[in-house]
Write a protein that holds these residues in place. Structure first.
Motif, PDB file in Angstrom:
ATOM      1  N   SER A   1      -4.915  13.580  41.544  1.00 26.62           N
ATOM      2  CA  SER A   1      -5.179  12.092  40.818  1.00 26.62           C
ATOM      3  C   SER A   1      -3.810  11.988  39.973  1.00 26.62           C
ATOM      4  O   SER A   1      -3.531  10.913  39.808  1.00 26.62           O
ATOM      5  CB  SER A   1      -6.475  12.271  39.851  1.00 26.62           C
ATOM      6  OG  SER A   1      -6.111  12.948  38.596  1.00 26.62           O
ATOM      7  N   THR A   2      -3.196  13.079  39.242  1.00 32.09           N
ATOM      8  CA  THR A   2      -1.875  12.830  38.678  1.00 32.09           C
ATOM      9  C   THR A   2      -0.834  12.302  39.667  1.00 32.09           C
ATOM     10  O   THR A   2       0.135  11.663  39.101  1.00 32.09           O
ATOM     11  CB  THR A   2      -1.440  14.097  37.808  1.00 32.09           C
ATOM     12  OG1 THR A   2      -1.331  15.073  38.875  1.00 32.09           O
ATOM     13  CG2 THR A   2      -2.285  14.599  37.000  1.00 32.09           C
ATOM     14  N   CYS A   3      -0.969  12.523  40.987  1.00 32.25           N
ATOM     15  CA  CYS A   3      -0.006  12.233  41.736  1.00 32.25           C
ATOM     16  C   CYS A   3      -0.361  10.884  42.527  1.00 32.25           C
ATOM     17  O   CYS A   3       0.707  10.318  43.217  1.00 32.25           O
ATOM     18  CB  CYS A   3       0.218  13.254  42.957  1.00 32.25           C
ATOM     19  SG  CYS A   3       0.734  14.910  42.222  1.00 32.25           S
ATOM     20  N   GLY A   4      -1.577  10.598  42.497  1.00 36.75           N
ATOM     21  CA  GLY A   4      -2.024   9.211  43.156  1.00 36.75           C
ATOM     22  C   GLY A   4      -1.051   7.783  42.779  1.00 36.75           C
ATOM     23  O   GLY A   4      -0.741   7.384  44.064  1.00 36.75           O
ATOM     24  N   SER A   5      -0.694   7.766  41.635  1.00 34.36           N
ATOM     25  CA  SER A   5      -0.035   6.512  41.252  1.00 34.36           C
ATOM     26  C   SER A   5       1.652   6.680  41.824  1.00 34.36           C
ATOM     27  O   SER A   5       2.153   5.656  42.314  1.00 34.36           O
ATOM     28  CB  SER A   5       0.315   6.289  39.825  1.00 34.36           C
ATOM     29  OG  SER A   5      -0.965   6.126  39.131  1.00 34.36           O
ATOM     30  N   HIS A   6       2.025   7.808  41.871  1.00 35.97           N
ATOM     31  CA  HIS A   6       3.333   7.950  42.260  1.00 35.97           C
ATOM     32  C   HIS A   6       3.422   7.851  43.904  1.00 35.97           C
ATOM     33  O   HIS A   6       4.630   7.194  44.384  1.00 35.97           O
ATOM     34  CB  HIS A   6       3.900   9.364  41.935  1.00 35.97           C
ATOM     35  CG  HIS A   6       5.337   9.536  42.327  1.00 35.97           C
ATOM     36  ND1 HIS A   6       5.816  10.579  43.152  1.00 35.97           N
ATOM     37  CD2 HIS A   6       6.293   9.009  42.107  1.00 35.97           C
ATOM     38  CE1 HIS A   6       7.169  10.716  43.348  1.00 35.97           C
ATOM     39  NE2 HIS A   6       7.502   9.589  42.778  1.00 35.97           N
ATOM     40  N   VAL A   7       2.492   8.309  44.672  1.00 37.76           N
ATOM     41  CA  VAL A   7       2.509   8.390  45.974  1.00 37.76           C
ATOM     42  C   VAL A   7       2.482   6.758  46.364  1.00 37.76           C
ATOM     43  O   VAL A   7       3.066   6.373  47.420  1.00 37.76           O
ATOM     44  CB  VAL A   7       1.181   9.023  46.461  1.00 37.76           C
ATOM     45  CG1 VAL A   7       0.888   8.626  47.893  1.00 37.76           C
ATOM     46  CG2 VAL A   7       1.415  10.429  46.565  1.00 37.76           C
ATOM     47  N   CYS A   8       1.489   5.808  45.725  1.00 40.58           N
ATOM     48  CA  CYS A   8       1.375   4.660  45.901  1.00 40.58           C
ATOM     49  C   CYS A   8       2.616   3.860  45.808  1.00 40.58           C
ATOM     50  O   CYS A   8       3.184   3.072  46.722  1.00 40.58           O
ATOM     51  CB  CYS A   8       0.106   3.886  44.980  1.00 40.58           C
ATOM     52  SG  CYS A   8      -1.609   4.361  45.372  1.00 40.58           S
ATOM     53  N   VAL A   9       3.234   4.123  44.758  1.00 37.84           N
ATOM     54  CA  VAL A   9       4.659   3.390  44.368  1.00 37.84           C
ATOM     55  C   VAL A   9       5.535   3.916  45.558  1.00 37.84           C
ATOM     56  O   VAL A   9       6.509   3.021  46.306  1.00 37.84           O
ATOM     57  CB  VAL A   9       5.151   3.975  43.173  1.00 37.84           C
ATOM     58  CG1 VAL A   9       6.807   3.285  43.141  1.00 37.84           C
ATOM     59  CG2 VAL A   9       4.330   3.391  41.995  1.00 37.84           C
ATOM     60  N   ILE A  10       5.694   5.063  45.917  1.00 38.77           N
ATOM     61  CA  ILE A  10       6.601   5.614  47.151  1.00 38.77           C
ATOM     62  C   ILE A  10       6.206   5.081  48.394  1.00 38.77           C
ATOM     63  O   ILE A  10       7.136   4.252  49.078  1.00 38.77           O
ATOM     64  CB  ILE A  10       6.468   7.132  47.264  1.00 38.77           C
ATOM     65  CG1 ILE A  10       7.161   8.165  46.030  1.00 38.77           C
ATOM     66  CG2 ILE A  10       7.015   7.624  48.432  1.00 38.77           C
ATOM     67  CD1 ILE A  10       6.755   9.265  46.124  1.00 38.77           C
ATOM     68  N   LEU A  11       5.100   5.009  48.629  1.00 37.85           N
ATOM     69  CA  LEU A  11       4.857   3.972  50.033  1.00 37.85           C
ATOM     70  C   LEU A  11       5.165   2.894  50.154  1.00 37.85           C
ATOM     71  O   LEU A  11       5.639   2.204  50.993  1.00 37.85           O
ATOM     72  CB  LEU A  11       3.255   4.391  50.392  1.00 37.85           C
ATOM     73  CG  LEU A  11       2.835   5.577  50.443  1.00 37.85           C
ATOM     74  CD1 LEU A  11       1.250   5.778  50.951  1.00 37.85           C
ATOM     75  CD2 LEU A  11       3.525   6.257  52.007  1.00 37.85           C
ATOM     76  N   MET A  12       4.789   2.033  48.699  1.00 35.47           N
ATOM     77  CA  MET A  12       5.178   0.741  48.699  1.00 35.47           C
ATOM     78  C   MET A  12       6.628   0.231  48.582  1.00 35.47           C
ATOM     79  O   MET A  12       7.090  -0.587  49.024  1.00 35.47           O
ATOM     80  CB  MET A  12       4.519  -0.016  47.409  1.00 35.47           C
ATOM     81  CG  MET A  12       4.600  -1.320  47.160  1.00 35.47           C
ATOM     82  SD  MET A  12       3.459  -1.919  46.087  1.00 35.47           S
ATOM     83  CE  MET A  12       3.885  -1.156  44.662  1.00 35.47           C
ATOM     84  N   PHE A  13       7.354   1.416  48.295  1.00 31.90           N
ATOM     85  CA  PHE A  13       8.950   1.264  48.157  1.00 31.90           C
ATOM     86  C   PHE A  13       9.516   1.278  49.475  1.00 31.90           C
ATOM     87  O   PHE A  13      10.488   0.697  49.913  1.00 31.90           O
ATOM     88  CB  PHE A  13       9.562   2.282  47.170  1.00 31.90           C
ATOM     89  CG  PHE A  13      10.996   2.241  47.076  1.00 31.90           C
ATOM     90  CD1 PHE A  13      11.628   1.232  46.449  1.00 31.90           C
ATOM     91  CD2 PHE A  13      11.807   2.980  47.642  1.00 31.90           C
ATOM     92  CE1 PHE A  13      12.993   1.086  46.063  1.00 31.90           C
ATOM     93  CE2 PHE A  13      13.186   2.941  47.467  1.00 31.90           C
ATOM     94  CZ  PHE A  13      13.926   1.996  46.832  1.00 31.90           C
TER      95      PHE A  13
END
Length: 316
Positions: A241-253
């Motif tokens: 869960s601590t990585c969820g936000s970062h993964v979303c931002v990476i994919l969106m970028f």
């Protein structure tokens, strides 16, 4: 028929046409563009403000996040205001210097953000794989040096583009079928050999971003290996869960950027206005969504934002 003589003209003003074929819809298109830009500016501004003021958020993850928010502002502000002035006031003229400045900051911000996302991936890797050494490995001094290295690397990567463009004579046309200036689009208007522009514009920045992407993937492979070695399912879910936000931002970028590059190279049948719309959404959607994603998924940021607004916004 003799070839036209281009040597007598060298344009120092250019015309940005906006979105080709959709000029009658510019006013309507400007409404979502303006709303997304306002959300991006306010969201990233609040995020920077909260992280700067709240000492509890002076941790590597939040400091990198505030850096990302700052460069999101640079990325969107380098292009969107000019696009809106075209839509609203038919302000299509831009000087050669203004064009170079715009393309420099757009490409610069893009490469910087890629480096920041890599640093954030390393932060998550250290936090999950070496939790006891986290504060030692990622001290505030290391975070500051990392940010400086990212900016210097990006500057060294992008700044040569300025000289590659300034050396070119522009004497065929000064009409740019876009809402903003970008390197290859501007270079194609030159009446000179632009082979070096094409090779540098594609290979060097792309290789630096591709290297970031590969390193991020490796980091998350190591993170997943460490997570699935944990004995407790609750611990595994908490770590993921601590990585969820970062993964979303990476994919969106990265995904829209990859799609845009593929569409430009191989989508010959895709209408020009679709390319331009995608390019504009690429500098609008990630800056708009990043603070929303982190605000929704990160409890500490939600709490601090609520605290700031409950105290009448004295942070700024």
């Amino acid at each position: 028929m003799s070839a036209p003589n281009y040597s007598t003209v060298n344009y120092d003003m250019f015309v940005l046409t906006g979105i080709p074929g959709l000029k009658e819809l510019h006013m309507w298109i400007s409404i979502p563009f303006c709303l997304m830009y306002l959300v991006a500016v306010s969201g990233n501004g609040i995020l920077i403000c909260v992280v700067a003021v709240e000492r509890r958020l002076h941790e590597p993850m939040y400091l990198f996040l505030s850096l990302l928010a700052f460069w999101d502002l640079i990325l969107s502000t380098s292009t969107v205001p000019k696009a809106l002035s075209i839509f609203w006031f038919d302000d299509v003229n831009i000087s050669f210097g203004g064009c170079i400045t715009q393309l420099f900051f757009m490409h610069f911000a893009f490469v910087v953000e890629s480096g920041i996302l890599l640093a954030m991936a390393f932060d998550r890797y250290v936090a999950i794989c070496y939790p006891l050494r986290y504060t030692i490995i990622l001290s505030l001094g290391v975070v500051g040096k990392t940010g400086g290295i990212i900016v210097l690397r990006s500057f060294a990567t992008v700044f040569p583009i300025v000289f590659l463009v300034k050396r070119l004579p522009f004497c065929r046309t000064n009409i740019i079928a876009h809402t903003y200036c970008e390197h290859i689009g501007l270079a194609k208007l030159a009446c000179a050999d632009i082979t070096i522009n094409i090779w540098y514009g594609i290979s060097v920045p792309l290789l630096s971003v591709m290297l970031d992407m590969v390193t991020i993937v490796i980091s998350y492979m190591l993170i997943l290996r460490a997570v699935f070695r944990l004995s407790s399912q609750d611990a595994r879910l908490k770590a993921l869960s601590t990585c969820g936000s970062h993964v979303c931002v990476i994919l969106m970028f990265y995904l829209p950027g990859v799609f845009t590059v593929i569409a430009q190279r191989f989508g010959k049948k895709i209408p020009k206005h679709v390319h331009i719309l995608l390019a504009n959404l690429y500098v609008l959607v990630p800056p708009m969504m990043n603070p929303i994603i982190y605000g929704v998924k990160t409890k500490q940021i939600r709490e601090q934002v609520a605290l700031v607004f409950s105290s009448k916004g004295n942070c700024c």
